[in-house]
Design a protein around this motif. Structure first.
Motif, PDB file in Angstrom:
ATOM      1  N   THR A   1      41.093  52.551  42.713  1.00  0.00           N
ATOM      2  CA  THR A   1      40.643  51.779  43.871  1.00  0.00           C
ATOM      3  C   THR A   1      39.136  51.616  43.754  1.00  0.00           C
ATOM      4  O   THR A   1      38.376  52.580  43.819  1.00  0.00           O
ATOM      5  CB  THR A   1      40.998  52.497  45.181  1.00  0.00           C
ATOM      6  OG1 THR A   1      42.424  52.651  45.258  1.00  0.00           O
ATOM      7  CG2 THR A   1      40.515  51.690  46.371  1.00  0.00           C
TER       8      THR A   1
ATOM      9  N   SER B   1      35.620  48.800  44.502  1.00  0.00           N
ATOM     10  CA  SER B   1      35.104  47.560  45.073  1.00  0.00           C
ATOM     11  C   SER B   1      34.961  46.533  43.958  1.00  0.00           C
ATOM     12  O   SER B   1      34.935  46.886  42.759  1.00  0.00           O
ATOM     13  CB  SER B   1      33.749  47.796  45.736  1.00  0.00           C
ATOM     14  OG  SER B   1      32.753  48.061  44.748  1.00  0.00           O
ATOM     15  N   GLY B   2      34.838  45.274  44.335  1.00  0.00           N
ATOM     16  CA  GLY B   2      34.612  44.262  43.315  1.00  0.00           C
ATOM     17  C   GLY B   2      33.347  44.532  42.526  1.00  0.00           C
ATOM     18  O   GLY B   2      33.303  44.310  41.309  1.00  0.00           O
TER      19      GLY B   2
ATOM     20  N   THR C   1      39.364  37.628  43.677  1.00  0.00           N
ATOM     21  CA  THR C   1      39.790  38.965  44.110  1.00  0.00           C
ATOM     22  C   THR C   1      39.120  39.998  43.218  1.00  0.00           C
ATOM     23  O   THR C   1      38.788  39.700  42.061  1.00  0.00           O
ATOM     24  CB  THR C   1      41.319  39.141  44.016  1.00  0.00           C
ATOM     25  OG1 THR C   1      41.703  39.146  42.634  1.00  0.00           O
ATOM     26  CG2 THR C   1      42.061  38.052  44.772  1.00  0.00           C
ATOM     27  N   PRO C   2      38.940  41.237  43.691  1.00  0.00           N
ATOM     28  CA  PRO C   2      38.385  42.276  42.825  1.00  0.00           C
ATOM     29  C   PRO C   2      39.215  42.499  41.572  1.00  0.00           C
ATOM     30  O   PRO C   2      38.673  42.789  40.495  1.00  0.00           O
ATOM     31  CB  PRO C   2      38.360  43.513  43.729  1.00  0.00           C
ATOM     32  CG  PRO C   2      38.278  42.969  45.119  1.00  0.00           C
ATOM     33  CD  PRO C   2      39.094  41.713  45.090  1.00  0.00           C
ATOM     34  N   ALA C   3      40.538  42.385  41.681  1.00  0.00           N
ATOM     35  CA  ALA C   3      41.402  42.678  40.543  1.00  0.00           C
ATOM     36  C   ALA C   3      41.179  41.725  39.378  1.00  0.00           C
ATOM     37  O   ALA C   3      41.450  42.076  38.222  1.00  0.00           O
ATOM     38  CB  ALA C   3      42.867  42.633  40.978  1.00  0.00           C
TER      39      ALA C   3
ATOM     40  N   ALA D   1      34.794  43.846  48.757  1.00  0.00           N
ATOM     41  CA  ALA D   1      36.182  44.256  49.016  1.00  0.00           C
ATOM     42  C   ALA D   1      36.637  45.340  48.045  1.00  0.00           C
ATOM     43  O   ALA D   1      36.184  45.406  46.903  1.00  0.00           O
ATOM     44  CB  ALA D   1      37.096  43.038  48.911  1.00  0.00           C
ATOM     45  N   ARG D   2      37.573  46.186  48.526  1.00  0.00           N
ATOM     46  CA  ARG D   2      38.137  47.236  47.687  1.00  0.00           C
ATOM     47  C   ARG D   2      39.603  46.916  47.415  1.00  0.00           C
ATOM     48  O   ARG D   2      40.319  46.384  48.264  1.00  0.00           O
ATOM     49  CB  ARG D   2      38.008  48.599  48.348  1.00  0.00           C
ATOM     50  CG  ARG D   2      36.559  49.022  48.593  1.00  0.00           C
ATOM     51  CD  ARG D   2      36.476  50.415  49.197  1.00  0.00           C
ATOM     52  NE  ARG D   2      36.924  51.441  48.268  1.00  0.00           N
ATOM     53  CZ  ARG D   2      36.182  51.960  47.296  1.00  0.00           C
ATOM     54  NH1 ARG D   2      34.943  51.538  47.119  1.00  0.00           N
ATOM     55  NH2 ARG D   2      36.664  52.902  46.498  1.00  0.00           N
ATOM     56  N   ALA D   3      40.039  47.265  46.192  1.00  0.00           N
ATOM     57  CA  ALA D   3      41.417  46.970  45.804  1.00  0.00           C
ATOM     58  C   ALA D   3      41.774  47.833  44.614  1.00  0.00           C
ATOM     59  O   ALA D   3      40.920  48.492  44.009  1.00  0.00           O
ATOM     60  CB  ALA D   3      41.564  45.488  45.461  1.00  0.00           C
ATOM     61  N   GLU D   4      43.061  47.823  44.262  1.00  0.00           N
ATOM     62  CA  GLU D   4      43.509  48.477  43.034  1.00  0.00           C
ATOM     63  C   GLU D   4      43.082  47.593  41.856  1.00  0.00           C
ATOM     64  O   GLU D   4      43.445  46.421  41.780  1.00  0.00           O
ATOM     65  CB  GLU D   4      45.030  48.643  43.037  1.00  0.00           C
ATOM     66  CG  GLU D   4      45.524  49.666  44.036  1.00  0.00           C
ATOM     67  CD  GLU D   4      45.040  51.070  43.687  1.00  0.00           C
ATOM     68  OE1 GLU D   4      45.142  51.458  42.490  1.00  0.00           O
ATOM     69  OE2 GLU D   4      44.534  51.768  44.586  1.00  0.00           O
ATOM     70  N   VAL D   5      42.327  48.190  40.950  1.00  0.00           N
ATOM     71  CA  VAL D   5      41.753  47.435  39.838  1.00  0.00           C
ATOM     72  C   VAL D   5      42.012  48.179  38.538  1.00  0.00           C
ATOM     73  O   VAL D   5      41.815  49.399  38.466  1.00  0.00           O
ATOM     74  CB  VAL D   5      40.227  47.232  40.024  1.00  0.00           C
ATOM     75  CG1 VAL D   5      39.621  46.541  38.819  1.00  0.00           C
ATOM     76  CG2 VAL D   5      39.945  46.439  41.291  1.00  0.00           C
TER      77      VAL D   5
END
Length: 587
Positions: free
Chosen positions: A2, A4-5, A140-142, A174-178
């Protein structure tokens, strides 16, 4: 993970071998700056260098990319930050530099609505796409790691050129699974931005982090029919000649060029952007001044990595019965208005290596003495070399200052050549002994690029001498970067030739407009006091001999320095560069 971008961006840059990022902070970049600071505190390899203007930061990144073998990255805010960086991006496009322009953007929900948000442009992505080889946008961050990987690949594959990646501020926060891309992992086509049409097939492979070693990227195999035909022409030629452009330096093909020239006993004429492709002291090396003396005598001309055009956009003259073969990575440089009997789209280094390999078996089967009679006699080449030297040495006082620069700068040191009266002569008169150590802005002619570019060269090559040659006009465009040099201890010596004028403009007004001077006379600062106000040591040298002494002294000391050289109006070098000289081509 997890992330951030911004963290995804920094993490992937580390994996791509990025070691320096040049930029100017701004609100849309807050999360990236924090991610860089956190990574550095944790032992990360990327150093952030804050310039005093986005143009300076981008010029640093471009020259860093051109000379270090590592990705050159500039990081800018949207709107004015992007627009300020564009002169350097255009310079990189002209000079085949694999730089990456990372640009923030306004928040995604507000994009394209024309609401007048801070730093909003109507079509920022379009601005960047118009001056880059490839331009992507992360939504998206991913998607950020895959886009970074693709951007670096695109910058180095085929013809090296600048690329751009835009990331909106909300995506950076933004934070995401990356998943960060692993070394050697191919980019996911679904996550890449849309590349601009290349007009031809993709080049295969990816350059190593150190672009100075290993094979260059190349199109599959060169077209064997065209390669064989070119080899046959060279084999049969009585007086073959090789013409090298800036593409030879971009592909690091100097050794291959020398090997082929020696195999053929053929002189090599280097355009003004190819200085050092063959060391100046080599018996087959000639500057572009030799072109009008040698090209009419050649019965076969192999042009590698050059646009091969005069400044007027016309074909460079060759002997009417000569066979002309063009080798270039860009298909646009293989056709009209050039005259070409044979054309091969290929990487310069691979094509040169393959041509030599094709000639060696023939030489083994047929002794050298079996080649057609005649050839280039040593006396003939020596006479051409002496003619060029006389032409250069007749331009005073520029020649004495060019000679002073060469005397003081180590053979492997860099000279970043600005658009100034001494610099114009240096383009044909400064002996370059190592490839890539003489930098110009190419056909873009970007006034003011010199000093910040020299800082980028030094950051990428910290153990080698770097000298920036400037006029007072051009130096003032980015003189604020003295603060950057002082802050980070970047050991560049700036030589500023001060005639208190835009010299070329003033001469044109005198010669062509009856002396109606407007806008060409300048009020320049006392550059010694200016540098000292930044904490940069400075001296004044009013003769070539004093310039030699001052340069030698400053190059032995750490940190930045400046030498002001007061000069009067100098004679024009343009009759020498352009007066019927087909060798002064754009490449």
């Amino acid at each position: 993970m997890t992330l951030s971008g911004a963290q995804a961006l920094v993490g992937q840059l580390e994996r791509e071998g990025v070691r320096h990022v040049f930029g100017v902070p701004g609100v849309q970049l807050d999360h990236v700056l924090d991610a860089l600071a956190r990574a550095r505190a944790a032992g990360g390899p990327i150093e952030y260098i804050a310039a005093r203007h986005e143009q300076g930061a981008a010029h640093m990144a471009e020259a860093y990319a051109r000379t270090s073998g590592r990705p050159g990255v500039c990081l800018v805010v949207p709107g004015p930050g992007v627009l300020n960086a564009l002169p350097a991006v255009a310079t990189g496009y002209a000079c085949s530099s694999p730089m990456l322009c990372l640009a923030a953007d306004i928040p995604s929900p507000l994009a394209g609505r024309g609401l007048g948000m801070l730093h909003e442009l109507p079509d920022q992505h379009g601005f960047l796409a118009s001056l880059t080889k490839w331009s992507g946008r992360a939504d998206t961050p991913a998607r950020i790691p895959g886009l970074v990987r693709e951007a670096i690949r695109q910058s180095r594959s085929g013809r090296p050129r600048p690329v751009a990646l835009t990331i909106p501020a909300d995506v950076l926060a933004a934070r995401a699974e990356v998943d960060l891309e692993r070394e050697g992992q191919a980019p996911d086509g679904d996550r890449t931005g849309r590349p601009r049409a290349s007009g031809g097939p993709e080049w295969a492979g990816q350059a190593p982090d150190d672009g100075r070693s290993g094979r260059a990227c190349a199109f599959g195999e060169p077209e064997q029919d065209a390669l064989s035909e070119i080899a046959a022409v060279l084999r049969a030629a009585r007086r073959p000649l090789l013409y090298a452009g800036g593409g030879v330096l971009a592909s690091r093909a100097g050794a291959a060029l020398i090997a082929l020239a020696e195999e053929l006993s053929a002189p090599v004429v280097m355009s003004r952007n190819a200085g050092g492709a063959v060391p100046a002291h080599h018996g087959l090396a000639f500057s572009s001044l030799a072109a009008p003396r040698l090209l009419p005598l050649a019965d076969a001309v192999l042009v590698v990595g050059s646009r091969f055009l005069t400044p007027r956009g016309t074909a460079v003259p060759t002997a009417p019965d000569a066979t002309v073969a063009l080798v270039n990575a860009d298909p646009a440089d293989l056709g009209a208005p050039r005259r070409a009997d044979l054309a091969l789209r290929a990487d310069a280094r691979e094509a040169l290596e393959d041509l030599r390999a094709a000639l060696v078996p023939a030489r083994t089967a047929t002794p050298r003495s079996g080649r057609p009679e005649a050839g280039w006699s040593p006396g003939e080449l020596a006479e051409v070399r002496a003619w060029c030297a006389r032409k250069v040495e007749s331009v005073e006082p520029q020649w004495s200052y060019v000679r002073a620069l060469r005397e003081a700068i180590p053979d492997d040191g860099f000279l970043v050549n600005e658009l100034t009266q001494v610099g114009y002569l240096a383009a044909v008169g400064y002996p370059v002994h190592h490839p890539g150590t003489f930098l110009t802005p190419g056909y873009q002619g970007t006034l003011g690029y010199g000093y910040p570019s020299a800082l980028g060269v030094k950051v990428g090559n910290p153990d080698r001498a770097v000298v920036s040659v400037n006029g007072d006009g051009g130096f003032c465009w980015n003189m604020q970067e003295l603060a950057t040099a002082r802050k980070y201890g970047i050991g560049v010596t700036a030589v500023v030739f001060n005639d208190n004028a835009y010299g070329n403009v003033r001469r044109i007004q005198a010669d062509e407009f009856e002396g109606r001077f407007i806008g060409s006379d300048l009020t320049s600062p006392d550059f010694v006091r200016l540098a000292e106000s930044f904490g940069v040591p400075a001296v004044r040298a009013d003769t070539p001999a004093r310039l030699v002494g001052a340069l030698r002294e400053r190059l032995t000391e750490p940190g930045p320095s400046l030498i002001e050289v007061p000069v009067a109006e100098m004679p024009s070098v343009w009759p020498l560069l352009l007066g019927g000289t087909p060798g002064s081509v754009r490449d």
